[in-house]
Structure formats: structure tokens, C-alpha cells
Design an enzyme around this catalytic site. Structure first.
Site, PDB file in Angstrom:
ATOM      1  N   LYS A 151      -6.090   2.908  -1.354  1.00 48.97           N
ATOM      2  CA  LYS A 151      -5.408   3.718  -2.361  1.00 48.97           C
ATOM      3  C   LYS A 151      -4.204   3.008  -2.970  1.00 48.97           C
ATOM      4  CE  LYS A 151      -6.951   8.116  -0.396  1.00 48.97           C
ATOM      5  NZ  LYS A 151      -7.596   7.611   0.831  1.00 48.97           N
ATOM      6  N   ARG A 152      -4.395   1.777  -3.372  1.00 51.14           N
ATOM      7  CA  ARG A 152      -3.305   1.007  -3.958  1.00 51.14           C
ATOM      8  C   ARG A 152      -3.027   1.460  -5.388  1.00 51.14           C
ATOM      9  NH1 ARG A 152      -2.732  -0.081   1.002  1.00 51.14           N
ATOM     10  NH2 ARG A 152      -2.521  -2.235   1.706  1.00 51.14           N
TER      11      ARG A 152
END
Length: 279
Positions: free
Chosen positions: A97-98
Site C-alpha cells: 500500500k505504498r
């Protein structure tokens, strides 16, 4: 030229079914398996899951945070998990989930989406909430390396709607805007685009959203979170054929016995195949 992620994913889904199994080695699950909450327990857990299911499912989704919490030794185990999963024939979706801007987003992309990177994955989960355009470095590198993205769109956590359902000045919700961007990324791709959305199977009525983005829909929430395979057609409608249902605890709670993990995986896979048959 590297074969696009969407092409490889469609083939894997057709051959193995669409099930994605998560690897989420949090402390309580390690304890349930009789393992210590340390690097040794992490390695035993991850290798057991890969041994049990990576040769029979389309996708494995390691949750990066549960490896990172052990520092460099945990990341080393994550690298081996990725390598061994891909060697067994499953695609790896790195759940990290960057989301950032500019050179920092480019750095995250290099870590997970460049073929020479130790953590190179077939796809990466990313957050668009610094503006969809902030994902451009990841989109570009994914295209260059035959990788994909899964962009958070309609998540099942209770905090999500305050951002995702917010309505812009043009009358369209934030989530609908994200989906429209993904449809544009995937325009003309065959048999499936490489840029997918994360859409929770427990979100509820999605009839007001256009899920026909010509890309995959990663759907957490099946199993322990309450959704069942039979719910998928009602939730996703005509887009259900592109859904990649993720099951984590529903499978992992059967460990550490490899046979039990395989049996649980086979049960979910069979129910999902039956539910989406004909779409």
C-alpha cells in the site's frame, strides 16, 4: 518485451482459478500455529504457506508490514517468500500500500516493480490519496517491467468512506474517479489490463459504481471477514469474472498442517469457481 501482468494474471486465473491467498503472519496467528513471534516463527510460517498453496493458486499476497516489523531479517524472509512463490508458479501481489509523490514514489516503485529488485513482485498495492497522478512513477515502471498495480478504491475498513465516498465538485465520488483513471490506463488492453482496483467484498451495494475497468478487482473480505464466494456475483455484477477474491485467515487458520491448508484452499477455490461460472 515482458508479457504484461494482466495477460499473465488472466492465464493464471483461467488455469488455476481466481483465488488469492494472503500471507499475513501477525503475532496472534503465529501463536495459533504454536510458533514464536520472532524471525524463526516468521520463516516457518511463510515457507509452510508457500509449500502448501503456491503451486495451486493463481495469486499469493504477502502483507509486507508483518515482515518489515522484524527489520532486515524479516525483509530477507520476504525476499525468499517472493522468490519461492514465483518459482512455484503463483503470481505475487505485494501488499505494501505504498503512496507518495515524486522521487519518493519512484523509489517505492523501484523497490517492488523493477525486475532487478530483490522484492520484484508481479503487482503492488498502492494508495492514490495524494492524487491519482502521484502514482505516475509506479504506473510507468510497471508498464516497463510487465508488472501491475492494485489501487485502493473501495476498501472495506470503516474509515474508508469518509475519503472514498466524498463527492468532488464535478459530482463524482473520489472512488469513482479512481476507477475512471484505471479504466483509462487499461483502455485497449487484451485479454485484461494490468491496472486493477482494490474493492472489498464486504463494502455493500456497488451498483452505482462502474467496475468495468478492463482490469482485475482484488477483493479482500472473503472468509473470516464475512463475505462468502456465493456473494461475489451480487456484489460485483457483470465484473465478477475479473475479480480476484483474497482469502487470508479463512485458509491460514488451518495451519500449520500442510494438508489442512491445502484442503481449505481447495474448498474456497471450488466455491469461487462455482460462484463465478458463466461470467
Amino acid at each position: 518485451m515482458t508479457e504484461p501482468f494482466g495477460t499473465r494474471l488472466r492465464r493464471a486465473m483461467d488455469e488455476r482459478g481466481p483465488l488469492c491467498v494472503g500471507i499475513d503472519p501477525h503475532a496472534s496467528l503465529l501463536a495459533d500455529w504454536g510458533l514464536n513471534d520472532d524471525v524463526s516463527g516468521l520463516e516457518r510460517f511463510s515457507r509452510t504457506v508457500v509449500e502448501a498453496v503456491a503451486d495451486r493458486v493463481a495469486v499469493i499476497k504477502p502483507q509486507s508490514a508483518f515482515f518489515e516489523r522484524f527489520g532486515s531479517r524479516g525483509v530477507a524472509i520476504l525476499e525468499r517468500t517472493v522468490e519461492e512463490t514465483r518459482a512455484a508458479g503463483a503470481l505475487v501481489v505485494m501488499d505494501a500500500k505504498r503512496g507518495d509523490i515524486g522521487s519518493t514514489m519512484a523509489g517505492y516503485a523501484e523497490a517492488f516493480l523493477h525486475q532487478d529488485a530483490p522484492l520484484f513482485s508481479d503487482a503492488l498495492t498502492v494508495s492514490p490519496y495524494l492524487g491519482y497522478g502521484s502514482l505516475a512513477p509506479a504506473v510507468e515502471l510497471a508498464r516497463e517491467n510487465g508488472a501491475g498495480l492494485f489501487v485502493l478504491a473501495l476498501t472495506s475498513n470503516p474509515e474508508g468512506p469518509e475519503v472514498q465516498h466524498a463527492v468532488r465538485a464535478d459530482g463524482r465520488s473520489v472512488a469513482a474517479t479512481v476507477l475512471a483513471h484505471l479504466a483509462a490506463e487499461n483502455a485497449g488492453a487484451e485479454p485484461l489490463g494490468s491496472f486493477g482496483a482494490v474493492v472489498g467484498a464486504t463494502v455493500g451495494d456497488l451498483s452505482s459504481y462502474d467496475l468495468a475497468i478492463n482490469g482485475p478487482l482484488l477483493a479482500p473480505g472473503v472468509g473470516a471477514q464475512g463475505a462468502t464466494p456465493a456473494d461475489l456475483p451480487a456484489v460485483f455484477g457483470s465484473a465478477v469474472g475479473n475479480v480476484v477474491p483474497n482469502v487470508s485467515r479463512g485458509v491460514l487458520r488451518h495451519g500449520p498442517d500442510v494438508a489442512a491448508l491445502r484442503a481449505a484452499t481447495a474448498a474456497f477455490a471450488g466455491e469461487i469457481r462455482a460462484a463465478v461460472a458463466g461470467f
